[in-house]
Design a protein around this motif. Structure first.
Motif, PDB file in Angstrom:
ATOM      1  N   ASP A 140      36.344  53.054  62.262  1.00 28.13           N
ATOM      2  CA  ASP A 140      35.029  52.651  61.787  1.00 28.13           C
ATOM      3  C   ASP A 140      34.584  53.593  60.666  1.00 28.13           C
ATOM      4  O   ASP A 140      34.561  54.816  60.854  1.00 28.13           O
ATOM      5  CB  ASP A 140      34.034  52.682  62.940  1.00 28.13           C
ATOM      6  N   ASP A 142      31.840  54.629  59.321  1.00 27.36           N
ATOM      7  CA  ASP A 142      30.717  55.556  59.484  1.00 27.36           C
ATOM      8  C   ASP A 142      30.847  56.440  60.725  1.00 27.36           C
ATOM      9  O   ASP A 142      29.865  57.079  61.131  1.00 27.36           O
ATOM     10  CB  ASP A 142      29.396  54.780  59.549  1.00 27.36           C
ATOM     11  N   HIS A 190      24.240  40.952  64.839  1.00 25.42           N
ATOM     12  CA  HIS A 190      24.677  42.088  64.033  1.00 25.42           C
ATOM     13  C   HIS A 190      26.197  42.113  63.951  1.00 25.42           C
ATOM     14  O   HIS A 190      26.896  41.876  64.942  1.00 25.42           O
ATOM     15  CB  HIS A 190      24.157  43.387  64.643  1.00 25.42           C
ATOM     16  N   ASP A 192      28.222  44.420  63.990  1.00 25.01           N
ATOM     17  CA  ASP A 192      28.867  45.413  64.839  1.00 25.01           C
ATOM     18  C   ASP A 192      28.474  45.275  66.312  1.00 25.01           C
ATOM     19  O   ASP A 192      28.833  46.132  67.125  1.00 25.01           O
ATOM     20  CB  ASP A 192      28.515  46.824  64.352  1.00 25.01           C
ATOM     21  N   ILE A 232      34.498  48.376  60.656  1.00 26.92           N
ATOM     22  CA  ILE A 232      33.130  48.038  60.280  1.00 26.92           C
ATOM     23  C   ILE A 232      32.175  49.033  60.923  1.00 26.92           C
ATOM     24  O   ILE A 232      32.259  49.299  62.126  1.00 26.92           O
ATOM     25  CB  ILE A 232      32.754  46.613  60.737  1.00 26.92           C
ATOM     26  N   GLY A 233      31.268  49.588  60.142  1.00 25.76           N
ATOM     27  CA  GLY A 233      30.143  50.338  60.684  1.00 25.76           C
ATOM     28  C   GLY A 233      30.507  51.518  61.553  1.00 25.76           C
ATOM     29  O   GLY A 233      31.174  52.450  61.117  1.00 25.76           O
ATOM     30  N   THR A 360      23.191  51.237  65.013  1.00 26.51           N
ATOM     31  CA  THR A 360      22.827  49.936  64.464  1.00 26.51           C
ATOM     32  C   THR A 360      21.314  49.739  64.458  1.00 26.51           C
ATOM     33  O   THR A 360      20.604  50.229  65.331  1.00 26.51           O
ATOM     34  CB  THR A 360      23.472  48.821  65.294  1.00 26.51           C
ATOM     35  N   ASP A 364      21.291  46.131  59.910  1.00 30.73           N
ATOM     36  CA  ASP A 364      21.504  47.356  59.141  1.00 30.73           C
ATOM     37  C   ASP A 364      21.989  48.469  60.060  1.00 30.73           C
ATOM     38  O   ASP A 364      22.353  48.232  61.224  1.00 30.73           O
ATOM     39  CB  ASP A 364      20.194  47.752  58.459  1.00 30.73           C
ATOM     40  N   TYR A 365      21.973  49.693  59.540  1.00 35.49           N
ATOM     41  CA  TYR A 365      22.300  50.906  60.286  1.00 35.49           C
ATOM     42  C   TYR A 365      21.292  51.980  59.891  1.00 35.49           C
ATOM     43  O   TYR A 365      20.683  51.909  58.815  1.00 35.49           O
ATOM     44  CB  TYR A 365      23.709  51.412  59.955  1.00 35.49           C
TER      45      TYR A 365
END
Length: 594
Positions: A140, A142, A190, A192, A232-233, A360, A364-365
């Motif tokens: 991931d 991030d 979302h 994620d 992702i994310g 999350t 968005d995050y």
């Protein structure tokens, strides 16, 4: 996402018809801590529902009250919520109901507000090593922002994270485990979260759409079980457990006891194993405690963000006396209690990361601070344990988590365990694969040749040793030669069929300088001080004045006698700063040791 049961669809319709007319009064009046005109009443068991209904009808008629929620809607036998007329105050109505012998208790329908987000964080971690032995690092993008999972900011202090990569080497969770997020809803679309979200329920609007219009619940859900290793994310603590969104807080972050009770009962009926509660207040509600006691789930609850001692000022539901509640305070990137977290040497069980937490948000995050963020770290860890041990009940999971924290002496007065959550240790305790070792000798002068012996269970297939001095080995029973004085921590990582277990012993090997007899320092009067001693048997003679203990007189004497030491004393026994010679640096180091 799975469909909600038919019974809950029918209940939703009933609720909507019953309550739509009064929902406008759910918000508390300014300065009030309960919903105007609403009282929660619980009746004693009178042998039949008809008898309870008869008593309730009679009492309601006497003061002109109307039933808003029946016990069927509330899900707790004998519990009702009533609307009293404007001619009687809520406190007076409470006393009226409590005075009846068939009423177990009555209380206002208390208002609870979600904690206000306390701030934003920043990127604090760089350069994760995906090849570290005994760890599983997800892809991931991030993940490097999630210090609570893997913190490389202050490795000298032990990382201060929950050891998630080590835990994931054992388990990434099971889709059979359900974690209910009783909160402001969840953004179930979302990118994620969608794959891990079940169909939940919205008790604010009484429908099947628990979409988060506040953000708090989505942030908590991502920490628990964001879809992980999907490029992702972010990563979730439990990669595969399911999130059950239960919306009981509105867009402004306001809820009340009745909504929370219905949310908890719904989570129970949907089979939630863990119920994550990142909210609370200082108001004791018997009704809310009854709802919690009616379930078999593990409740993970926030300790609060007031900076208070919860032993003195209780915070609920975290503070209820319950065998299946875990109360969680917040720690920071340095394993310290955060400035905002409530604490309590008795009432708060443990700490978990709660500052600069990236997760999350709806669509968005972002970062949030609070014990609200600490709770889902524990909820996710509980989900990992439940995945490996499906037969464990709430009490067993709770005890396993609390008995395997990373203890820090400076946290002893902040929580009952004196420690911060560790996700790896409880999983390692339930595995058939357990690392262990011994060594002989564990102490001696250089050159010190140590034989290490693997004592692990579970028939490991690979071994990886680190000896604390930069050297490593993959042998099962290696020997290692130490050539520098010091105390060395040893780590053994074993693995088998994709699983691993780690044993670490801090300051396990004690290597001393070659022994040479020391001389007494002259006292300037024609005589000598007592001979310096090595009270802790580390090869260094810290007790310069020979009186049996280390004190400020020792570095002062060494300072006065430094020239004598340089000329007459063996270097190794007085080389406190490890410089290779005796000098003023040793005086400074000795002062620091005092």
């Amino acid at each position: 996402m799975e469909r909600v049961s038919v019974s809950w669809i029918l209940r939703a319709c009933l609720l909507f018809m019953l309550i739509t007319a009064v929902w406008g009064g759910v918000q508390a009046e300014q300065g009030s801590d309960y919903v105007p005109g609403e009282v929660i009443v619980r009746y004693a068991n009178l042998g039949s529902g008809t008898a309870v209904a008869s008593v309730a009808s009679s009492l309601n008629a006497q003061i002109g009250a109307e039933t808003i929620y029946t016990d069927e809607v509330m899900g707790i036998n004998g519990m009702q919520v009533v609307k009293v007329p404007d001619t009687i105050s809520v406190p007076d109505a409470v006393q009226f109901y409590k005075s009846n012998e068939h009423v177990l208790y009555a209380e206002p329908n208390y208002v609870i507000t979600l904690p206000t987000p306390l701030g934003k964080g920043e990127n604090i971690i760089q350069g994760l090593d995906s090849e570290t032995p005994g760890m599983t690092i997800p892809n991931d993008p991030d993940f490097d922002l999630q210090w609570g999972l893997y913190n490389t900011l202050n490795s000298s202090a032990g990382r201060a994270d929950i050891s998630a990569p080590e835990a994931w080497n054992i388990s990434t969770g099971s889709s059979d485990v359900i974690v209910a997020v009783v909160d402001s809803g969840v953004d179930y679309n979302h990118e994620d979260l969608a794959a891990n979200c079940l169909k939940g329920f919205d008790f604010v609007n009484y429908d099947e759409d628990p979409m988060d219009d506040n953000g708090h619940g989505t942030h908590c859900a991502g920490i628990i079980s964001a879809v992980t290793d999907n490029s992702i994310g972010i990563a979730g603590v439990s990669w595969n457990s399911k999130i059950l969104p239960v919306k009981v807080f509105d867009a402004t972050g306001v809820s009340n006891t009745a909504l929370e009770i219905m949310g908890i009962v719904y989570a129970k009926e949907q089979g939630a194993n863990i119920i994550s509660c990142s909210w609370g207040s200082h108001i004791y509600s018997e009704a809310l405690k009854d709802a919690i006691d009616s379930t078999d789930a593990l409740f993970v609850c926030s300790a609060g963000n007031d900076g208070y001692d919860n032993d003195e000022i209780p915070y609920y539901p975290a503070g209820y006396n319950s065998a299946h509640i875990i109360s969680v305070g917040a720690s920071d990137e340095y394993d310290m209690l955060t400035w905002f977290s409530n604490y309590g040497a008795v009432s708060v069980d443990l700490l978990a990361p709660g500052q600069n937490i990236y997760s999350t948000l709806p669509g968005d995050y972002g970062f949030m601070d609070g014990t609200s963020m600490s709770v889902p770290f524990v909820s996710g860890t509980a989900a990992l344990i439940k995945s490996e041990k499906p037969g464990y009940d709430a009490g067993q999971i709770k005890n396993l988590i609390l008995n395997s924290v990373d203890q820090k002496f400076w946290l002893n007065s902040t929580c009952a365990t004196g420690g911060r959550l560790n996700a790896y240790k409880p999983l390692s305790l339930v595995l058939p694969l357990n690392a262990d070792f011994k060594a002989e000798p564990v102490s001696g002068t250089i050159p010190l040749n140590v034989q290490f012996v693997d004592m692990s269970s579970g028939e490991p297939e690979t071994w990886h040793w680190t000896f604390g001095d930069g050297f490593e080995s993959t042998l099962q029973n290696p020997t290692h030669l130490y050539m520098k004085p010091g105390k060395y921590s040893i780590t053994l990582t074993i693995s088998k069929e994709g699983l691993s277990s780690i044993a670490e012993k801090e300051n396990f090997i004690h290597v001393k300088p070659p022994y040479q007899p020391v001389k007494a320092f002259p006292d300037g009067k024609g005589g000598f001080y007592p001979v310096p001693t090595d009270a802790d048997d580390d090869g260094l003679f810290e007790d310069i004045n020979g009186n049996g203990w280390l004190e400020y007189e020792d570095p002062k004497l060494l300072f006065d006698q430094i020239l004598f030491a340089m000329k007459e004393e063996p270097i190794g026994q007085f080389d406190f700063d490890k410089s290779g010679f005796i000098g003023f640096g040793d005086v400074v180091k000795l002062y620091q040791m005092v």
